[in-house]
Design an enzyme around this catalytic site. Structure first.
Site, PDB file in Angstrom:
ATOM      1  N   HIS A 117       0.840  -1.200   0.000  1.00  0.00           N
ATOM      2  CA  HIS A 117       0.000   0.000   0.000  1.00  0.00           C
ATOM      3  C   HIS A 117       0.874   1.249   0.000  1.00  0.00           C
ATOM      4  O   HIS A 117       2.082   1.200   0.227  1.00  0.00           O
ATOM      5  CB  HIS A 117      -0.920  -0.001   1.213  1.00  0.00           C
ATOM      6  CG  HIS A 117      -0.147  -0.118   2.504  1.00  0.00           C
ATOM      7  ND1 HIS A 117       0.575   0.921   3.041  1.00  0.00           N
ATOM      8  CD2 HIS A 117       0.037  -1.175   3.330  1.00  0.00           C
ATOM      9  CE1 HIS A 117       1.164   0.528   4.147  1.00  0.00           C
ATOM     10  NE2 HIS A 117       0.863  -0.743   4.352  1.00  0.00           N
ATOM     11  N   ASP A 169       3.876  -4.732   3.136  1.00  0.00           N
ATOM     12  CA  ASP A 169       5.310  -5.019   3.048  1.00  0.00           C
ATOM     13  C   ASP A 169       5.631  -6.420   3.554  1.00  0.00           C
ATOM     14  O   ASP A 169       6.526  -7.089   3.033  1.00  0.00           O
ATOM     15  CB  ASP A 169       6.119  -3.962   3.807  1.00  0.00           C
ATOM     16  CG  ASP A 169       5.562  -3.627   5.183  1.00  0.00           C
ATOM     17  OD1 ASP A 169       4.598  -4.294   5.629  1.00  0.00           O
ATOM     18  OD2 ASP A 169       6.085  -2.695   5.815  1.00  0.00           O
TER      19      ASP A 169
END
Length: 445
Positions: A52, A339
């Site tokens: 994101h 991540d």
């Protein structure tokens, strides 16, 4: 780079940012130029696993407040939410993907993508859903494309978090042993191994003058690395793993500083980071924590199997994807995740990289891109690259074009013994590697 661009940068950071701008411009352009398809290869499909965009911190604990006398800045959105600037930065990436794909023939030169040729699946969080929407706004503006996600936003999506969703579980003893093996040194010596970076973090925080030191050390002389020894916490029968102590805390704090920088705040880290080298030193702590908590193969397999299998299925023309409403004719699959998801995949396939101009190995908006190619004989291959915005591009909201591209690093798959000179792995070999690295109990049914 122009002088006016440089003048908009925080003056406290001017030397470090100038170095980043110079290196990112030359290195990312060279990397992108090498991405030109070799003669005889045709790009057929792209699967993008993206983190994101820029968000507010996901948490602000009392310990985080206590380790510095400084006041943490306010964010324009709730904890963990994508910021409007974060949306804009993702849309810039989407626009770059559009130019890239138009040049390489999987998007039309003009107009909207063909129906069913682009598919976006996002995790349930606001930041991932907004990232998917911003990607489409840049990739196919005013084309009416919509994202897909799990219907119940209050439940964990097992595609991104199979252990948390209860699909499978880890063993506490095996987690402990696997992390210690990944570290390569006793965990209680980790602080000493990263002492230069922890000393810098202490200086950035002004740790000796913090409430933490006042509360825990009567003589008020407080050493950051000694005050917070590294400890591995494995709870919930092995399913919750965390790295406590100075390295684990610093990982979170360094990432927050990078988010402040990317958000364009006037004084990231209260103006206490002065060079590209210092950024790299601090983010070394973040990358180290991710290496242990997300890339350790045992942990990576359990958390990454559904995603990696989804990627492999999407690349295989003979396999049907389990994603709802996806068309077999789609050419672009964009997965908006985290991540940790990127780190899990890298751990499963034993892939590693460093990113010129970007100290975070899994930065906001950064994406592992898997591309399927075919040669003139019809044999299919997979290539993997990491596409990302440099720290300077995030800070300056730099428009991305084919002439001024995003950073792009091609990644070798260590297990692919029969890859081509161009770094392409035969699709059959890639599929076998995915199967070998998967955790059967964590497969989605």
């Amino acid at each position: 780079m122009t002088i006016s661009l440089f003048k908009r940068t925080n003056l406290i950071l001017r030397n470090g940012i100038l170095l980043i701008l110079i290196s990112a411009s030359s290195l990312s352009t060279a990397a992108y130029a090498s991405d030109t398809p070799p003669s005889g290869y045709q790009l057929e499909k792209v699967v993008i696993l993206s983190r994101h965009g820029v968000r507010a911190p996901t948490k602000m604990t009392q310990t985080m407040r206590d380790v510095t006398p400084e006041v943490w800045p306010e964010w324009p959105v709730k904890l963990g939410y994508l910021t409007p600037r974060g949306e804009h930065l993702i849309s810039l990436m989407g626009g770059f993907y559009r130019q890239n794909f138009q040049q390489r023939g999987i998007l039309p030169k003009e107009g909207c993508p063909a129906p069913g040729s682009v598919y976006v699946w996002a995790d349930v969080d606001q930041r991932t859903r907004k990232t998917g929407e911003a990607f489409l706004a840049g990739l196919a503006p005013q084309c009416g494309l919509t994202i897909h996600h799990q219907q119940n936003l209050k439940q964990v999506d097992p595609l991104f978090h199979p252990v948390k969703a209860g699909v499978c579980s880890m063993d506490k003893t095996q987690v402990q042993q696997a992390v210690e093996k990944q570290a390569g040194v006793p965990l209680d010596t980790l602080n000493q191994q990263y002492l230069p970076s922890l000393t810098l973090m202490s200086n950035v925080l002004n740790f000796p003058k913090s409430a933490y030191c006042q509360q825990h050390h009567a003589d008020k002389t407080c050493d950051f690395a000694q005050a917070m020894p590294t400890k591995l916490s494995v709870t919930d029968n092995g399913n919750k793993v965390a790295l406590g102590g100075a390295v684990g805390l610093s990982s979170t704090l360094a990432e927050i500083f990078l988010l402040e920088q990317s958000q364009g705040m006037p004084q990231p880290a209260w103006g206490n980071i002065h060079s590209a080298q210092e950024w790299a030193s601090l983010l070394k702590l973040h990358n180290a924590q991710f290496n242990l908590m997300s890339r350790t193969p045992y942990i990576a397999r359990h958390n990454g199997t559904p995603l990696l299998q989804t990627i492999a299925n999407a690349l295989d023309p003979n396999t049907t994807s389990k994603l709802p409403d996806i068309s077999p004719e789609d050419k672009i699959l964009f997965i908006a995740g985290h991540d940790t998801n990127i780190a899990n995949i890298s751990g499963m396939l034993d892939m590693s990289w460093t990113l010129p101009g970007q100290p975070d190995n899994t930065p906001p908006g950064g994406a592992l891109t898997f591309e399927r190619w075919s040669d003139q004989a019809g044999k299919q291959y997979v290539s993997v690259t990491m596409l990302y915005q440099t720290l300077a591009q995030l800070r300056e909201q730099t428009p991305l074009t084919l002439q001024a591209p995003a950073g792009n690093v091609q990644i070798n798959i260590p297990g692919c013994r029969d890859q081509t000179a161009e770094g392409y792995c035969p699709l059959q070999t890639f599929t076998q590697l995915v199967s070998q690295s998967a955790e059967p109990a964590c497969q989605l049914r």
